[in-house]
Scaffold this motif. Structure first.
Motif, PDB file in Angstrom:
ATOM      1  N   ILE A  16      38.784  28.225  52.001  1.00 52.27           N
ATOM      2  CA  ILE A  16      38.759  29.648  51.661  1.00 52.27           C
ATOM      3  C   ILE A  16      38.773  29.827  50.145  1.00 52.27           C
ATOM      4  O   ILE A  16      38.036  30.651  49.594  1.00 52.27           O
ATOM      5  CB  ILE A  16      39.938  30.393  52.318  1.00 52.27           C
ATOM      6  N   LEU A  17      39.593  29.050  49.450  1.00 50.08           N
ATOM      7  CA  LEU A  17      39.648  29.150  47.990  1.00 50.08           C
ATOM      8  C   LEU A  17      38.332  28.702  47.358  1.00 50.08           C
ATOM      9  O   LEU A  17      37.882  29.287  46.368  1.00 50.08           O
ATOM     10  CB  LEU A  17      40.812  28.341  47.443  1.00 50.08           C
ATOM     11  N   LYS A  18      37.722  27.668  47.934  1.00 50.90           N
ATOM     12  CA  LYS A  18      36.431  27.215  47.424  1.00 50.90           C
ATOM     13  C   LYS A  18      35.381  28.308  47.603  1.00 50.90           C
ATOM     14  O   LYS A  18      34.618  28.617  46.678  1.00 50.90           O
ATOM     15  CB  LYS A  18      35.997  25.943  48.147  1.00 50.90           C
ATOM     16  N   GLN A  19      35.332  28.902  48.789  1.00 53.51           N
ATOM     17  CA  GLN A  19      34.390  29.995  49.033  1.00 53.51           C
ATOM     18  C   GLN A  19      34.693  31.180  48.129  1.00 53.51           C
ATOM     19  O   GLN A  19      33.779  31.854  47.653  1.00 53.51           O
ATOM     20  CB  GLN A  19      34.454  30.441  50.494  1.00 53.51           C
ATOM     21  N   GLY A  20      35.972  31.444  47.904  1.00 60.71           N
ATOM     22  CA  GLY A  20      36.362  32.546  47.043  1.00 60.71           C
ATOM     23  C   GLY A  20      35.908  32.356  45.607  1.00 60.71           C
ATOM     24  O   GLY A  20      35.475  33.307  44.947  1.00 60.71           O
ATOM     25  N   SER A  21      35.988  31.116  45.119  1.00 60.99           N
ATOM     26  CA  SER A  21      35.535  30.877  43.744  1.00 60.99           C
ATOM     27  C   SER A  21      34.017  31.005  43.649  1.00 60.99           C
ATOM     28  O   SER A  21      33.497  31.543  42.667  1.00 60.99           O
ATOM     29  CB  SER A  21      36.001  29.509  43.253  1.00 60.99           C
ATOM     30  N   GLU A  22      33.311  30.535  44.675  1.00 59.62           N
ATOM     31  CA  GLU A  22      31.853  30.682  44.682  1.00 59.62           C
ATOM     32  C   GLU A  22      31.471  32.159  44.769  1.00 59.62           C
ATOM     33  O   GLU A  22      30.571  32.627  44.065  1.00 59.62           O
ATOM     34  CB  GLU A  22      31.255  29.914  45.856  1.00 59.62           C
ATOM     35  N   ARG A  23      32.153  32.884  45.637  1.00 59.56           N
ATOM     36  CA  ARG A  23      31.900  34.315  45.787  1.00 59.56           C
ATOM     37  C   ARG A  23      32.237  35.048  44.497  1.00 59.56           C
ATOM     38  O   ARG A  23      31.545  35.990  44.098  1.00 59.56           O
ATOM     39  CB  ARG A  23      32.734  34.862  46.942  1.00 59.56           C
ATOM     40  N   GLY A  24      33.308  34.617  43.831  1.00 62.08           N
ATOM     41  CA  GLY A  24      33.709  35.238  42.578  1.00 62.08           C
ATOM     42  C   GLY A  24      32.631  35.138  41.518  1.00 62.08           C
ATOM     43  O   GLY A  24      32.351  36.103  40.811  1.00 62.08           O
ATOM     44  N   ILE A  25      32.021  33.976  41.416  1.00 60.55           N
ATOM     45  CA  ILE A  25      30.949  33.798  40.433  1.00 60.55           C
ATOM     46  C   ILE A  25      29.782  34.728  40.746  1.00 60.55           C
ATOM     47  O   ILE A  25      29.236  35.390  39.860  1.00 60.55           O
ATOM     48  CB  ILE A  25      30.491  32.324  40.392  1.00 60.55           C
ATOM     49  N   ILE A  73      41.944  38.823  51.558  1.00 56.58           N
ATOM     50  CA  ILE A  73      41.849  39.198  52.974  1.00 56.58           C
ATOM     51  C   ILE A  73      41.574  37.961  53.822  1.00 56.58           C
ATOM     52  O   ILE A  73      42.170  37.783  54.899  1.00 56.58           O
ATOM     53  CB  ILE A  73      40.752  40.268  53.170  1.00 56.58           C
ATOM     54  N   ASP A  74      40.680  37.086  53.364  1.00 59.44           N
ATOM     55  CA  ASP A  74      40.372  35.861  54.108  1.00 59.44           C
ATOM     56  C   ASP A  74      41.599  34.980  54.259  1.00 59.44           C
ATOM     57  O   ASP A  74      41.847  34.402  55.327  1.00 59.44           O
ATOM     58  CB  ASP A  74      39.258  35.085  53.419  1.00 59.44           C
ATOM     59  N   ILE A  75      42.402  34.852  53.205  1.00 62.59           N
ATOM     60  CA  ILE A  75      43.628  34.031  53.271  1.00 62.59           C
ATOM     61  C   ILE A  75      44.632  34.663  54.227  1.00 62.59           C
ATOM     62  O   ILE A  75      45.240  33.954  55.042  1.00 62.59           O
ATOM     63  CB  ILE A  75      44.235  33.848  51.862  1.00 62.59           C
ATOM     64  N   GLU A  76      44.817  35.979  54.168  1.00 59.91           N
ATOM     65  CA  GLU A  76      45.755  36.639  55.077  1.00 59.91           C
ATOM     66  C   GLU A  76      45.335  36.460  56.527  1.00 59.91           C
ATOM     67  O   GLU A  76      46.176  36.200  57.395  1.00 59.91           O
ATOM     68  CB  GLU A  76      45.837  38.129  54.741  1.00 59.91           C
ATOM     69  N   GLU A  77      44.053  36.551  56.825  1.00 65.13           N
ATOM     70  CA  GLU A  77      43.568  36.353  58.185  1.00 65.13           C
ATOM     71  C   GLU A  77      43.782  34.913  58.643  1.00 65.13           C
ATOM     72  O   GLU A  77      44.158  34.678  59.784  1.00 65.13           O
ATOM     73  CB  GLU A  77      42.092  36.723  58.290  1.00 65.13           C
ATOM     74  N   ALA A  78      43.562  33.952  57.749  1.00 65.36           N
ATOM     75  CA  ALA A  78      43.770  32.551  58.100  1.00 65.36           C
ATOM     76  C   ALA A  78      45.241  32.257  58.381  1.00 65.36           C
ATOM     77  O   ALA A  78      45.549  31.517  59.313  1.00 65.36           O
ATOM     78  CB  ALA A  78      43.252  31.646  56.975  1.00 65.36           C
ATOM     79  N   VAL A  79      46.127  32.841  57.588  1.00 69.50           N
ATOM     80  CA  VAL A  79      47.558  32.627  57.800  1.00 69.50           C
ATOM     81  C   VAL A  79      47.992  33.237  59.138  1.00 69.50           C
ATOM     82  O   VAL A  79      48.776  32.642  59.876  1.00 69.50           O
ATOM     83  CB  VAL A  79      48.380  33.207  56.624  1.00 69.50           C
ATOM     84  N   LYS A  80      47.472  34.413  59.481  1.00 71.55           N
ATOM     85  CA  LYS A  80      47.807  35.023  60.771  1.00 71.55           C
ATOM     86  C   LYS A  80      47.331  34.152  61.926  1.00 71.55           C
ATOM     87  O   LYS A  80      48.000  34.037  62.946  1.00 71.55           O
ATOM     88  CB  LYS A  80      47.160  36.412  60.872  1.00 71.55           C
ATOM     89  N   ASP A  81      46.136  33.546  61.768  1.00 68.96           N
ATOM     90  CA  ASP A  81      45.603  32.701  62.842  1.00 68.96           C
ATOM     91  C   ASP A  81      46.368  31.402  62.994  1.00 68.96           C
ATOM     92  O   ASP A  81      46.357  30.795  64.063  1.00 68.96           O
ATOM     93  CB  ASP A  81      44.117  32.382  62.558  1.00 68.96           C
TER      94      ASP A  81
END
Length: 83
Positions: A16-25, A73-81
């Motif tokens: 998720i963090l990797k995707q987030g950094s790519e999305r951030g760029i 949001i992606d991290i919060e959803e992953a933690v809930k799952d």
């Protein structure tokens, strides 16, 4: 080579963090371009360019904020799952 295996939950958060950094760029770049174009249209006067800089910075900040929010949001959803 490390013998330590990461658990699946660590892999999920890492991905998720990797995707987030790519999305951030991508989002910051898109915000920079959109803000730059908007500044050309909205602040036509030559002047010192202060208005153009502010509009461009605003667009860049919007892109960064959108990427940060999506990653959060992606991290919060992953933690809930995981529970």
């Amino acid at each position: 080579m490390s013998t330590h295996q990461r658990s699946p939950s660590e892999n999920v958060i890492s991905d998720i963090l990797k995707q987030g950094s790519e999305r951030g760029i991508m989002y910051v770049t898109a915000g920079l371009v959109a803000g730059g174009l908007a500044s050309i249209v909205l602040a036509r006067g030559g002047g010192t360019g202060g208005a153009r800089k502010i509009i461009t910075a605003f667009g860049t900040g919007m892109g960064a904020g959108a990427a940060w929010t999506r990653c959060s949001i992606d991290i919060e959803e992953a933690v809930k799952d995981m529970k």
